[in-house]
Design a protein around this motif. Structure first.
Motif, mmCIF file in Angstrom:
data_model
loop_
_atom_site.group_PDB
_atom_site.id
_atom_site.type_symbol
_atom_site.label_atom_id
_atom_site.label_comp_id
_atom_site.label_asym_id
_atom_site.label_seq_id
_atom_site.Cartn_x
_atom_site.Cartn_y
_atom_site.Cartn_z
ATOM 1 N N ARG A 211 -10.069 5.860 5.342
ATOM 2 C CA ARG A 211 -9.825 5.148 6.313
ATOM 3 C C ARG A 211 -9.102 5.915 7.530
ATOM 4 N NH1 ARG A 211 -8.194 2.733 1.993
ATOM 5 N NH2 ARG A 211 -5.833 3.121 2.118
ATOM 6 N N SER A 212 -9.291 5.570 8.566
ATOM 7 C CA SER A 212 -8.651 6.473 9.857
ATOM 8 C C SER A 212 -7.170 6.105 9.805
ATOM 9 C CB SER A 212 -9.258 5.570 11.239
ATOM 10 O OG SER A 212 -8.680 4.444 11.432
ATOM 11 N N ALA A 213 -6.433 6.942 10.521
ATOM 12 C CA ALA A 213 -5.239 6.998 10.700
ATOM 13 C C ALA A 213 -4.672 5.626 11.054
ATOM 14 C CB ALA A 213 -4.517 7.903 11.721
ATOM 15 N N ILE A 214 -5.384 4.933 12.268
ATOM 16 C CA ILE A 214 -5.059 3.560 12.663
ATOM 17 C C ILE A 214 -5.086 2.533 11.669
ATOM 18 C CG2 ILE A 214 -5.637 1.825 14.363
ATOM 19 C CD1 ILE A 214 -6.565 4.241 16.247
ATOM 20 N N ALA A 215 -6.031 2.784 10.764
ATOM 21 C CA ALA A 215 -6.318 1.562 9.670
ATOM 22 C C ALA A 215 -5.194 1.609 8.675
ATOM 23 C CB ALA A 215 -7.545 1.801 9.138
ATOM 24 N N ILE A 216 -4.821 2.729 8.492
ATOM 25 C CA ILE A 216 -3.623 3.214 7.553
ATOM 26 C C ILE A 216 -2.333 2.578 8.117
ATOM 27 C CG2 ILE A 216 -2.358 4.955 6.304
ATOM 28 C CD1 ILE A 216 -4.836 6.580 6.120
ATOM 29 N N LEU A 217 -2.395 3.106 9.385
ATOM 30 C CA LEU A 217 -1.024 2.435 10.111
ATOM 31 C C LEU A 217 -0.773 0.918 9.759
ATOM 32 C CD1 LEU A 217 1.470 2.913 11.867
ATOM 33 C CD2 LEU A 217 0.059 2.699 13.832
ATOM 34 N N TYR A 218 -1.743 0.189 10.111
ATOM 35 C CA TYR A 218 -1.691 -1.218 9.969
ATOM 36 C C TYR A 218 -1.288 -1.689 8.686
ATOM 37 C CZ TYR A 218 -3.100 -2.186 15.123
ATOM 38 O OH TYR A 218 -3.246 -2.182 16.216
ATOM 39 N N GLU A 219 -2.004 -0.881 7.560
ATOM 40 C CA GLU A 219 -1.606 -1.174 6.084
ATOM 41 C C GLU A 219 -0.161 -0.910 5.791
ATOM 42 O OE1 GLU A 219 -4.349 0.864 3.972
ATOM 43 O OE2 GLU A 219 -6.291 -0.500 4.389
ATOM 44 N N TRP A 220 0.328 0.067 6.572
ATOM 45 C CA TRP A 220 1.802 0.754 6.263
ATOM 46 C C TRP A 220 2.614 0.078 7.248
ATOM 47 C CZ3 TRP A 220 3.315 5.316 3.549
ATOM 48 C CH2 TRP A 220 2.205 5.811 2.551
ATOM 49 N N ILE A 221 2.325 -0.778 8.286
ATOM 50 C CA ILE A 221 3.159 -1.214 9.279
ATOM 51 C C ILE A 221 4.333 -1.842 8.988
ATOM 52 C CG2 ILE A 221 2.034 -3.667 9.607
ATOM 53 C CD1 ILE A 221 3.040 -1.212 12.465
ATOM 54 N N GLN A 222 4.505 -2.501 7.856
ATOM 55 C CA GLN A 222 5.966 -3.013 7.568
ATOM 56 C C GLN A 222 6.730 -1.954 7.316
ATOM 57 O OE1 GLN A 222 5.924 -5.889 4.362
ATOM 58 N NE2 GLN A 222 7.368 -7.137 5.159
ATOM 59 N N SER A 223 6.499 -0.881 6.279
ATOM 60 C CA SER A 223 7.276 0.084 5.995
ATOM 61 C C SER A 223 7.630 0.931 7.309
ATOM 62 C CB SER A 223 6.631 0.936 4.802
ATOM 63 O OG SER A 223 6.555 -0.035 3.755
ATOM 64 N N GLN B 206 0.943 -1.391 -0.105
ATOM 65 C CA GLN B 206 -0.071 -0.062 -0.068
ATOM 66 C C GLN B 206 0.777 1.379 -0.012
ATOM 67 O OE1 GLN B 206 -0.351 -2.532 2.178
ATOM 68 N NE2 GLN B 206 -2.507 -3.399 1.501
ATOM 69 N N ALA B 207 2.182 1.009 0.579
ATOM 70 C CA ALA B 207 2.877 2.513 0.713
ATOM 71 C C ALA B 207 3.552 2.817 -0.610
ATOM 72 C CB ALA B 207 4.103 2.034 1.756
ATOM 73 N N VAL B 208 3.755 1.889 -1.382
ATOM 74 C CA VAL B 208 3.889 2.209 -2.979
ATOM 75 C C VAL B 208 3.176 2.402 -3.945
ATOM 76 C CG1 VAL B 208 6.297 1.137 -2.482
ATOM 77 C CG2 VAL B 208 4.541 -0.259 -3.341
ATOM 78 N N GLY B 209 1.679 2.145 -3.516
ATOM 79 C CA GLY B 209 0.546 2.373 -4.366
ATOM 80 C C GLY B 209 0.200 1.313 -5.193
#
Length: 505
Positions: free
Chosen positions: A375-387, A364-367
């Motif tokens: 989505r909320s910031a918490i939801a985005i954080l879990y999608e980007w968590i690895q990066s 998700q971080a690279v599109g």
């Protein structure tokens, strides 16, 4: 224990093999894949050779004589570079760059120290250069820094990994670079060496013949010859630290100088490029609609061209107006190619997924693999968590490096500037790496303040990061005055009503 340069190629061992790898990964990052991938090189050579043959067949003498030069100049390679390597290296830099906040001395009373640290930050352009330093750190496998004191004041600069050679015993380091003066090449070296509670900083220069370092020259004669200003050698007493440092990336016990963040993905990147290139070539050859005409019509037009031009061929312009065969009903028609390339696209997607997994990068971080909707910031954080986890580890290294560099700047200023600043790490503030909605951010800051875990001044600074210090302090005073007024709850108690009557009534 120091590094020997004379009568050998630059860079010297054991750094030469590492620097070869650095240049390889730089080409990978920059998209210069024809320099490192055999199939890209072969494809480029075939393109040049094909164009060269076309020039040699030309009737113009100029084209025939200059076929080689013209082919090299005008060849257009159809090799497609879908360079995910650059995204992988730049994503941590993007996240860390936006999170770097205020830098100040760890004091509230020493105004001179506060001003000095502020000047170091401005002269070093930390906020402007942090992105480039992190990208180079990821590509090369490390990045260095050097403390300097000149007309700008005391400051520090980032240096690439191939310009920082530490001494084997850990008591010194060299910052070497090559200078070209007219047609002559020279190797310049700043050598820092610790010895008996002293730091010696030397300026060295060597002559070069191609890639080979020859003899050492007198640095003052070299400066006079080319009109250069080179600082004198310096001895700093009571200094027990080098005025430089190195930040490795993903170092191990066997590779202490670090490894590139692009390792293990180069062959996957090459396969992605080749698969897309192969599809592009097929599209180029077969994707355009082709005009099919009856054989008799082709023969008629080709015979006319042979009569007029001496060769049998058919041009598109020859078919703008054609005759209709009334007997057979044969007319020109277009043939289109129905390509089946779903499996090829799926193969590319799998390769991209492998590359992101190996490099610890969220899709998700690279599109890629994204879906719509807020989505909320918490939801985005879990999608980007690895990066984010990867970037947090890199941020911690740069946090320590920035603190070390500024602390060493204080040491150098005390040694050369006659000051007596207390030597301690500065305060480096970091914000969240991921953006948040204003309402969500405001709510979190207010909760921290109301919970008593954060001061009013910090709360206002976080809510208004673009405000000046004067504006922040003015807002703090205004809020405190309003709170003081609201804290008063005067009760105006009226005396009881009484009837006053005369005694003679």
């Amino acid at each position: 224990m120091t590094i020997v340069y004379t009568n050998q190629k630059f860079p010297p061992p054991p750094f030469d093999e590492e620097i070869d790898q650095i240049h390889y990964f730089r080409d990978l990052y920059e998209g210069n894949h024809e320099n490192i991938f055999p199939r890209a090189q072969s494809f480029a050579e075939q393109t040049v050779q094909s164009l060269k043959n076309q020039y040699r067949k030309s009737k113009r003498i100029y084209f025939k004589r200059n076929a080689e030069k013209l082919a090299q100049k005008h060849a257009v390679s159809y090799y497609v570079v879908a360079n995910f390597s650059s995204v992988i290296a730049e994503l941590p830099a993007d996240l860390i760059n936006r999170s770097l906040g205020n830098i100040s001395a760890d004091t509230e009373k020493d105004n001179s120290l506060l001003e000095f640290v502020e000047n170091v930050e401005k002269a070093s352009k930390i906020n402007q250069n942090i992105w480039a330093a992190i990208v180079q750190h990821q590509v090369d496998g490390g990045v260095a820094y050097r403390i300097r004191r000149d007309s700008k004041g005391t400051w520090f600069e980032w240096k690439p990994a191939d310009l920082y050679f530490e001494h084997e015993d850990g008591k010194g380091a060299d910052i070497p670079w090559v200078e070209t003066r007219n047609k002559d090449k020279y190797l310049r070296v700043e050598r820092q060496r610790l010895n008996d509670n002293q730091l010696l900083i030397e300026q060295l220069v060597f002559s070069m013949d191609g890639e080979t370092v020859k003899e050492q020259l007198d640095i003052k004669e070299y400066a006079s010859l080319y009109g250069l200003t080179i600082p004198d050698n310096q001895i700093l007493n009571n200094v027990n630290e080098l005025m430089c440092g190195y930040i490795p990336n993903d170092e191990t016990l066997l590779v202490p100088r670090g490894r590139s963040g692009l390792r293990n993905i180069d062959m996957i990147q090459e396969e992605i490029n080749w698969t897309i290139t192969r599809d592009s070539v097929v599209f180029e050859k077969h994707g355009k609609p082709k005009l099919a005409i009856p054989r008799a019509l082709w023969d008629t037009v080709a015979s006319k061209n042979q009569k007029y031009y001496g060769d049998r061929f058919v041009r598109n312009a020859d078919l703008e107006v054609v005759s209709y065969d009334e007997k057979n009903g044969a007319v020109p028609m277009y043939i289109t190619w129905d390509a089946k390339i779903d499996e090829s696209f799926k193969h590319v997607q799998r390769l991209i997924d492998y590359m992101l997994a190996i490099s610890k990068t969220s899709a998700q971080a690279v599109g890629v693999n994204t879906d719509g909707g807020g989505r909320s910031a918490i939801a985005i954080l879990y999608e980007w968590i690895q990066s984010v986890i990867k970037a947090e580890a890199i941020k911690d290294k740069f946090d320590a490096a920035i603190k070390d560099a500024i602390r060493k700047s204080v040491i150098l200023e005390n040694a050369l500037g006659g000051t007596n600043y207390p030597v301690s790490d500065p305060v480096v503030e970091w914000a969240d790496m991921l953006p948040k909605a204003e309402s969500e951010k405001d709510e979190e800051e207010i909760k921290k303040y109301e919970g008593g875990v954060q001061s009013l001044e910090t709360t206002i600074r976080n809510l208004h990061p673009d405000w000046s210090e004067d504006a922040i302090l003015a807002e703090v005073e205004k809020i405190q005055e309003e709170q003081a007024i609201n804290s008063f709850s005067p009760n105006y108690v009226q005396p009881p009503k009484t009837n006053i009557t005369g005694e003679d009534e």
